[in-house]
Write a protein that holds these residues in place. Structure first.
Motif, PDB file in Angstrom:
ATOM      1  N   GLY A   1    -162.446   1.834   7.855  1.00 25.64           N
ATOM      2  CA  GLY A   1    -162.055   2.445   8.746  1.00 25.64           C
ATOM      3  C   GLY A   1    -161.723   0.690   9.439  1.00 25.64           C
ATOM      4  O   GLY A   1    -162.161   0.685  10.021  1.00 25.64           O
ATOM      5  N   MET A   2    -160.213   0.844   9.609  1.00 22.89           N
ATOM      6  CA  MET A   2    -159.687  -0.321   9.693  1.00 22.89           C
ATOM      7  C   MET A   2    -158.538   0.136  11.021  1.00 22.89           C
ATOM      8  O   MET A   2    -157.651   0.867  11.006  1.00 22.89           O
ATOM      9  CB  MET A   2    -158.578  -1.137   8.964  1.00 22.89           C
ATOM     10  N   VAL A   3    -158.872  -0.070  12.184  1.00 24.21           N
ATOM     11  CA  VAL A   3    -157.987   0.496  13.559  1.00 24.21           C
ATOM     12  C   VAL A   3    -157.222  -0.887  14.221  1.00 24.21           C
ATOM     13  O   VAL A   3    -157.721  -2.308  13.813  1.00 24.21           O
ATOM     14  CB  VAL A   3    -158.807   0.580  14.741  1.00 24.21           C
TER      15      VAL A   3
ATOM     16  N   VAL B   1    -159.159   3.036   4.789  1.00 21.25           N
ATOM     17  CA  VAL B   1    -158.213   3.677   6.015  1.00 21.25           C
ATOM     18  C   VAL B   1    -158.038   3.071   7.124  1.00 21.25           C
ATOM     19  O   VAL B   1    -158.734   2.753   8.069  1.00 21.25           O
ATOM     20  CB  VAL B   1    -159.256   5.024   6.422  1.00 21.25           C
ATOM     21  N   GLY B   2    -156.833   3.116   7.541  1.00 20.63           N
ATOM     22  CA  GLY B   2    -156.132   2.465   8.181  1.00 20.63           C
ATOM     23  C   GLY B   2    -155.838   3.210   9.097  1.00 20.63           C
ATOM     24  O   GLY B   2    -154.324   4.649   9.346  1.00 20.63           O
ATOM     25  N   TYR B   3    -155.428   2.532  10.904  1.00 16.48           N
ATOM     26  CA  TYR B   3    -155.035   3.262  11.479  1.00 16.48           C
ATOM     27  C   TYR B   3    -154.173   2.409  12.674  1.00 16.48           C
ATOM     28  O   TYR B   3    -155.236   1.338  13.098  1.00 16.48           O
ATOM     29  CB  TYR B   3    -155.931   3.963  12.843  1.00 16.48           C
ATOM     30  N   ASP B   4    -152.576   2.436  12.774  1.00 15.46           N
ATOM     31  CA  ASP B   4    -152.352   1.612  14.172  1.00 15.46           C
ATOM     32  C   ASP B   4    -151.137   2.710  14.295  1.00 15.46           C
ATOM     33  O   ASP B   4    -150.343   3.083  13.849  1.00 15.46           O
ATOM     34  CB  ASP B   4    -151.614   0.950  12.933  1.00 15.46           C
ATOM     35  N   PRO B   5    -150.500   2.316  16.468  1.00 13.81           N
ATOM     36  CA  PRO B   5    -150.612   3.249  17.423  1.00 13.81           C
ATOM     37  C   PRO B   5    -149.242   3.008  16.347  1.00 13.81           C
ATOM     38  O   PRO B   5    -147.790   4.309  16.523  1.00 13.81           O
ATOM     39  CB  PRO B   5    -149.913   2.654  17.708  1.00 13.81           C
ATOM     40  N   GLY B   6    -148.155   1.981  15.827  1.00 13.09           N
ATOM     41  CA  GLY B   6    -147.197   2.106  15.284  1.00 13.09           C
ATOM     42  C   GLY B   6    -146.647   2.062  13.642  1.00 13.09           C
ATOM     43  O   GLY B   6    -147.605   2.094  12.558  1.00 13.09           O
ATOM     44  N   ALA B   7    -145.479   3.130  13.106  1.00 13.59           N
ATOM     45  CA  ALA B   7    -145.562   4.096  12.376  1.00 13.59           C
ATOM     46  C   ALA B   7    -145.483   2.953  11.257  1.00 13.59           C
ATOM     47  O   ALA B   7    -145.731   3.407  10.233  1.00 13.59           O
ATOM     48  CB  ALA B   7    -144.271   5.322  13.025  1.00 13.59           C
ATOM     49  N   GLN B   8    -144.251   2.010  11.781  1.00 16.97           N
ATOM     50  CA  GLN B   8    -143.813   1.031  10.722  1.00 16.97           C
ATOM     51  C   GLN B   8    -144.756  -0.217  10.162  1.00 16.97           C
ATOM     52  O   GLN B   8    -145.087  -0.500   8.954  1.00 16.97           O
ATOM     53  CB  GLN B   8    -143.140  -0.501  11.158  1.00 16.97           C
ATOM     54  N   ALA B   9    -146.373   0.117  11.230  1.00 19.34           N
ATOM     55  CA  ALA B   9    -147.584  -1.019  10.087  1.00 19.34           C
ATOM     56  C   ALA B   9    -148.061   0.088   9.554  1.00 19.34           C
ATOM     57  O   ALA B   9    -148.360  -0.270   8.933  1.00 19.34           O
ATOM     58  CB  ALA B   9    -147.936  -1.140  11.863  1.00 19.34           C
TER      59      ALA B   9
ATOM     60  N   ALA C   1    -149.440  -0.374  -0.114  1.00 13.46           N
ATOM     61  CA  ALA C   1    -150.092  -1.677  -0.200  1.00 13.46           C
ATOM     62  C   ALA C   1    -152.006  -0.820  -0.486  1.00 13.46           C
ATOM     63  O   ALA C   1    -152.706  -1.465  -0.930  1.00 13.46           O
ATOM     64  CB  ALA C   1    -150.963  -3.089   1.184  1.00 13.46           C
ATOM     65  N   GLY C   2    -151.459   0.102  -0.481  1.00 13.36           N
ATOM     66  CA  GLY C   2    -153.021   0.442  -0.566  1.00 13.36           C
ATOM     67  C   GLY C   2    -153.898   1.518  -0.126  1.00 13.36           C
ATOM     68  O   GLY C   2    -154.791   1.752  -0.675  1.00 13.36           O
ATOM     69  N   VAL C   3    -153.288   1.426   0.778  1.00 12.48           N
ATOM     70  CA  VAL C   3    -154.690   1.314   2.599  1.00 12.48           C
ATOM     71  C   VAL C   3    -154.358   2.911   2.528  1.00 12.48           C
ATOM     72  O   VAL C   3    -152.909   3.564   2.537  1.00 12.48           O
ATOM     73  CB  VAL C   3    -154.144   0.472   3.597  1.00 12.48           C
ATOM     74  N   ASP C   4    -155.316   4.127   2.679  1.00 10.55           N
ATOM     75  CA  ASP C   4    -154.791   5.296   3.664  1.00 10.55           C
ATOM     76  C   ASP C   4    -154.410   5.165   4.517  1.00 10.55           C
ATOM     77  O   ASP C   4    -155.490   5.264   5.454  1.00 10.55           O
ATOM     78  CB  ASP C   4    -156.254   5.943   2.906  1.00 10.55           C
ATOM     79  N   ALA C   5    -153.515   5.181   5.425  1.00  8.60           N
ATOM     80  CA  ALA C   5    -153.086   5.116   6.471  1.00  8.60           C
ATOM     81  C   ALA C   5    -152.725   6.696   6.931  1.00  8.60           C
ATOM     82  O   ALA C   5    -152.835   6.928   6.498  1.00  8.60           O
ATOM     83  CB  ALA C   5    -151.986   3.964   6.648  1.00  8.60           C
TER      84      ALA C   5
END
Length: 301
Positions: A4-6, A27-35, A42-46
């Motif tokens: 998991g990438m925060v 698996v990635g999370y960012d508070p920004g929708a564009q990010a 790029a293939g990340v499960d956002a």
């Protein structure tokens, strides 16, 4: 292996993308929708929440933080702690102060969680070239993440390693950045001297290219300097203002605490501070003093 990438800023997203290219699931999370959208392309499960990120990972989970140092790390940990389970591992890959990392490791240990502080170097080039990873924390926890670390590193057996207990990873990265300050300052001063020698008409891009091969001062920083000079020989449009991320300051403070002389790193930090002075009171006073004791002319400001 999944991770998991925060924090999906440029570096976090690039690290997640390198893992995906290496056959892992990120698996990635960012508070920004564009990010999140860029990472997904790029293939990340956002995902759109920390809860969704933790739920998507297989136990024991590994969650990598790439958020700004300081309060943002503590805030993120406060949200993550209730979601994680004993045996999970949190990795702080940002530029946290090593003292904060020691404190956070103790806090997470009370909940049965592993905490690794990972000094990460490589910048925007890490996606293609790999990252230098300096890891502090439990040896078994670091070993469990070996497949991920080997993928992020330049090669499986180079550019990464566990350097010591909690705090050691960020401590090593702090000193790394202090050294970087000194190297950059030396290059900048040397090229400035050559630029001022107008009668020779030196092509500084050519000089940098010559030095890149076989010279004692060849380095990646010189490679990057050559690229910059090739694109913009006069550095037109670049303000003489140099920021700092804080790690140079911490390095100087550590040198003082340990009674270690570090004049080059200290001077390079002070030069960065000086670069930000648009109207230097100190320089005005110097001019005034010269006028007082020697009658030297003062330029009107």
């Amino acid at each position: 292996m999944d991770l998991g990438m925060v924090g999906l800023g440029r570096m976090g997203a690039n690290m997640a993308q390198r893992l995906v290219r290496g056959g892992h699931r990120a698996v990635g999370y960012d508070p920004g929708a564009q990010a999140r959208e860029r990472a997904a392309q790029a293939g990340v499960d956002a995902v759109d929440s920390l809860q969704a990120l933790v739920a998507a990972l297989s136990a024991p989970r590994a969650v990598w933080l790439m958020v700004p140092a300081g309060q943002a790390v503590d805030d993120t940990l406060a949200q993550l702690l209730p979601l994680l389970a004993p045996g999970d591992t949190v990795i702080d890959g940002g530029n946290s102060n090593y003292k904060d990392s020691v404190r956070r490791a103790e806090q997470l240990a009370q909940a049965g969680l592993h905490y690794l502080d990972c000094g990460t170097s490589g910048g925007v080039w890490g996606l293609s070239e790999g990252y230098s990873l300096m890891i502090g924390g439990d040896a078994d926890a670091a070993e469990r993440l070996r497949p991920l670390l080997e993928t992020l590193a330049p090669t499986p057996d180079r550019g990464w390693g566990r350097v010591g207990p909690n705090g050691a990873g960020h401590y090593t990265k702090m000193i790394h950045n202090g050294i970087e300050y000194g190297l950059m300052q030396a290059y900048a001063e040397g090229f400035a001297i050559m630029q001022r020698k107008a009668e020779f008409g030196l092509d500084l891009h050519q000089v940098a290219q010559i030095w890149r091969h076989g010279s004692v001062v060849r380095s990646w920083l010189l490679d990057l300097s050559a690229d910059a000079l090739g694109r913009n020989p006069t550095l037109e449009g670049i303000a003489p203002y140099v920021a700092d991320s804080g790690e140079g300051r911490w390095t100087v403070a550590e040198a003082i605490d340990l009674d270690v002389a570090a004049p080059v790193i200290t001077a390079s930090l002070l030069e960065r501070l000086r670069s930000r002075e648009k109207d230097s009171y100190a320089d005005k006073l110097l001019a005034a003093m010269r006028n007082e004791f020697g009658g030297h002319a003062v330029k009107a400001g």
